[in-house]
Design an enzyme around this catalytic site. Structure first.
Site, mmCIF file in Angstrom:
data_model
loop_
_atom_site.group_PDB
_atom_site.id
_atom_site.type_symbol
_atom_site.label_atom_id
_atom_site.label_comp_id
_atom_site.label_asym_id
_atom_site.label_seq_id
_atom_site.Cartn_x
_atom_site.Cartn_y
_atom_site.Cartn_z
ATOM 1 N N SER A 7 83.825 57.496 -7.230
ATOM 2 C CA SER A 7 84.321 57.403 -8.725
ATOM 3 C C SER A 7 85.276 58.774 -9.092
ATOM 4 O O SER A 7 86.173 58.915 -9.803
ATOM 5 C CB SER A 7 83.140 57.520 -9.613
ATOM 6 N N GLU A 8 85.098 59.891 -8.131
ATOM 7 C CA GLU A 8 85.766 61.078 -8.144
ATOM 8 C C GLU A 8 85.794 61.901 -7.200
ATOM 9 O O GLU A 8 84.848 61.912 -6.422
ATOM 10 C CB GLU A 8 85.245 62.157 -9.525
ATOM 11 N N THR A 9 86.951 62.384 -6.757
ATOM 12 C CA THR A 9 87.153 63.412 -5.740
ATOM 13 C C THR A 9 87.996 64.546 -6.202
ATOM 14 O O THR A 9 88.680 64.446 -7.206
ATOM 15 C CB THR A 9 88.282 62.933 -4.685
#
Length: 277
Positions: free
Chosen positions: A46-48
């Site tokens: 969902s996020e990096t």
């Protein structure tokens, strides 16, 4: 090709496989925005996030946050996970009682709370009741009668969140979205648990623009707390559960101190290595 330190951190659960993971790239100042976006698509989390040198003297580090769909000004579990990765790599905050993160949303204060980390909820950029057409769109996307939506509100602190409250946590857990009908809304749904449950509320986060459910969402829980505390729906200290329908066991501790809502959770390093880019 350059080599970077890489961490993958589990947030909002002491169990390494029960929270929400974030990938963190250390010392990423030499990477272009195009490379950051490409890596976020590749990890498919969902996020990096990308740890950079700050350009604000009040900050300890700067963070850029990417989803597979683009850059975000702020996100909650990436904030805690990235802070944990920065500290684990030897980062030393300028103040003894707080770590200061610089991101597109501004300066975010983070503090240690025992084995957990907590961030100060950023101010809302949009609030107030949802418009009638938005409420109708949400009801249609879940097949809900309008009478089951007991409260609704814009709770946007960067990612565009809107929110509804249903009659119970069990009703929240029973939801099945029509993703096409929900798009492009990013929706939080909340319901109260009865007194026998460990948590006070159940939360689900539906990302209509991407067509997926986020396991455990710090930014949404932060803005929900600001809304629900203001309306005296919850106490100034409470526990939120999220991720149940995704076989996760996220637990988010929320409490208000003076005028600030703090969002806390356990943070565990799962992967520590290197990545070649």
């Amino acid at each position: 090709m350059s080599r970077f330190r890489f961490s993958q951190i589990n947030v909002f659960s002491a169990d390494p496989l029960s929270g929400n993971p974030v990938a963190v790239i250390h010392g990423a100042d030499s990477l272009s925005e195009k490379q950051m976006f490409a890596l976020a698509r590749w990890t498919n989390l969902s996020e990096t996030t990308f740890l950079l040198q700050p350009d604000d003297p009040a900050a300890d580090y700067r963070l850029r946050i990417f989803s597979p769909g683009g850059e975000l000004p702020f996100a909650g579990h990436p904030t805690l996970g990235s802070c944990h990765a920065w500290l684990s790599a030897g980062g030393k905050p300028g103040k003894s009682d707080v770590i200061v993160q610089q991101c597109e949303a501004g300066l975010i204060s983070i503090r240690r709370e025992g084995s957990s980390l907590a961030f100060a909820a950023p101010p809302l950029v949009r609030s107030g009741p949802l418009e009638e057409d938005v409420v109708n769109k949400i009801a249609n996307a879940f097949g809900l009668p309008l009478s089951d939506i007991v409260r609704h509100q814009w709770v946007d602190n960067g990612p565009g969140w809107c929110a509804i409250m249903l009659r119970s946590a069990q009703q929240v857990l029973s939801l099945k979205p029509d993703w096409a009908a929900l798009s492009p809304l990013n929706l939080g749904v909340v319901g109260l648990h009865d007194s026998s449950h460990e948590a006070d509320i159940e939360v689900r986060a539906f990302v209509g623009e991407g067509g997926y459910e986020d396991p455990v969402t710090g930014s949404l829980n932060a803005s929900l707390a600001q809304w629900l505390m203001e309306e005296n729906v919850v106490k100034s200290t409470y526990l939120s559960a999220q991720g149940t329908m995704l076989q996760r066991a996220g637990r988010i501790h929320l409490h208000k101190s003076s005028d600030t809502v703090w969002v806390a959770g356990e943070v565990v390093k799962v992967i520590d290595g290197e990545i070649n880019l």
